[in-house]
Write an enzyme that holds these catalytic residues in place. Structure first.
Site, PDB file in Angstrom:
ATOM      1  N   SER A  45      -3.453   1.623   2.467  1.00 57.54           N
ATOM      2  CA  SER A  45      -4.886   1.732   2.738  1.00 57.54           C
ATOM      3  C   SER A  45      -5.336   3.186   2.780  1.00 57.54           C
ATOM      4  O   SER A  45      -6.415   3.521   2.286  1.00 57.54           O
ATOM      5  CB  SER A  45      -5.255   1.013   4.038  1.00 57.54           C
ATOM      6  OG  SER A  45      -4.498   1.488   5.118  1.00 57.54           O
ATOM      7  N   GLU A  46      -4.519   4.067   3.363  1.00 59.39           N
ATOM      8  CA  GLU A  46      -4.791   5.505   3.293  1.00 59.39           C
ATOM      9  C   GLU A  46      -3.487   6.286   3.202  1.00 59.39           C
ATOM     10  O   GLU A  46      -2.460   5.881   3.759  1.00 59.39           O
ATOM     11  CB  GLU A  46      -5.573   6.016   4.508  1.00 59.39           C
ATOM     12  CG  GLU A  46      -7.078   5.961   4.377  1.00 59.39           C
ATOM     13  CD  GLU A  46      -7.648   4.642   4.856  1.00 59.39           C
ATOM     14  OE1 GLU A  46      -8.845   4.392   4.601  1.00 59.39           O
ATOM     15  OE2 GLU A  46      -6.905   3.872   5.470  1.00 59.39           O
ATOM     16  N   THR A  47      -3.566   7.396   2.489  1.00 54.07           N
ATOM     17  CA  THR A  47      -2.488   8.385   2.465  1.00 54.07           C
ATOM     18  C   THR A  47      -3.054   9.708   2.961  1.00 54.07           C
ATOM     19  O   THR A  47      -4.123  10.134   2.526  1.00 54.07           O
ATOM     20  CB  THR A  47      -1.917   8.554   1.046  1.00 54.07           C
ATOM     21  OG1 THR A  47      -1.331   7.321   0.630  1.00 54.07           O
ATOM     22  CG2 THR A  47      -0.864   9.645   1.005  1.00 54.07           C
TER      23      THR A  47
END
Length: 265
Positions: A45-47
């Site tokens: 979903s996020e890096t």
């Protein structure tokens, strides 16, 4: 170029729970295109992309598989957890992250990471499409925030059981929709967050959303402290404190994977 990549499950103390975040420790500058390609490859979903700029201070950016975002709680908590547990930062001192949402502060309190985040104001309102019903579940109130909506459902089981049609959801949302309800006794409120227009059908545990949920539930209850549960398939929890126009977010994390990414970008 070799880049170290780590994944950390945030807002949980058990592997395969909470919200997994990718963390990339940058040895130097990397193009926006390069960061976006890495985030798409990891498909989380996020890096987070971290670049050290001074003692205990880092530039921090967050990318979904499709775009850069202004604020991300779970990937920030995961980043602080990694820096502290890998002895890359002094556990007795605060970490300072320079981000698109300003300066964010992380610290270690016992087994929990504490984040100092901005409160996201909410304004009571009626969603133009999901005014009374959210895929079979009754909507009893709503609130608007920047590019997102909060919809309150009747019961925490409604939050747990609802099954959105993501094509319809994407047509009737900008970034995403947060659904919430009163809690089950153990937790003060439950929530879920859907953001198909960010390339995230459902985010497992969302720090950003809770910066708005604190404001929403404070206005309903006049309380300043909450125990919150996000009822995704993976599930996760956090403690929250409203302090003026700031939110303190407390959560745990587990390191899951580390390796090297060989790239030429």
């Amino acid at each position: 170029m070799e880049l170290p990549i780590v994944t950390v499950d945030a807002f949980t103390d058990e592997p395969f729970g909470g919200n997994p975040a990718g963390i990339c420790l940058l040895p130097g500058e990397l193009s926006d295109e390069g960061m976006q390609l890495i985030a798409a490859e990891l498909n989380l979903s996020e890096t987070s992309f971290l670049e050290k700029i001074a003692d205990q201070e880092y530039s921090l950016r967050w990318f979904t598989p499709e775009r850069e975002v202004d604020l991300c709680g779970h990937a920030t908590l995961a980043s602080a957890f990694l820096l502290y547990t890998e002895e890359l930062a002094d556990t007795e001192k605060d970490l300072i992250f320079h981000t698109r949402s300003g300066k964010l502060i992380g610290s270690l309190e016992g087994e929990e990471v504490k984040l100092d985040f901005p409160l996201i104001p909410t304004e009571s309102g009626t969603h133009p499409y999901f005014s009374n019903d959210f895929f079979g579940q009754k909507v009893i109130s709503g609130a608007r925030l920047a590019r997102n909506w909060i919809l309150e459902l009747e019961h925490h089981r409604a939050v747990e059981y609802v099954q959105p049609d993501y094509n319809i959801l994407s047509l009737h949302s900008e970034e995403g929709i947060i659904i919430t309800s009163e809690g089950d006794g153990e937790y003060d409120f439950w929530s879920r967050y859907f953001a198909p227009n960010l390339g995230i059908r459902e985010d497992p545990v969302t720090g950003f959303a809770h910066c708005a949920l604190v404001d929403f539930w404070h206005k309903k209850t006049d309380r300043h402290s909450f125990n919150a549960y996000q009822a995704s398939k993976r599930g996760g929890n956090m403690r929250l404190q409203k302090m003026g126009d700031r939110v303190f977010i407390f959560g745990k994390a587990v390191k899951m994977f580390e390796g090297m990414l060989n790239i030429n970008i």
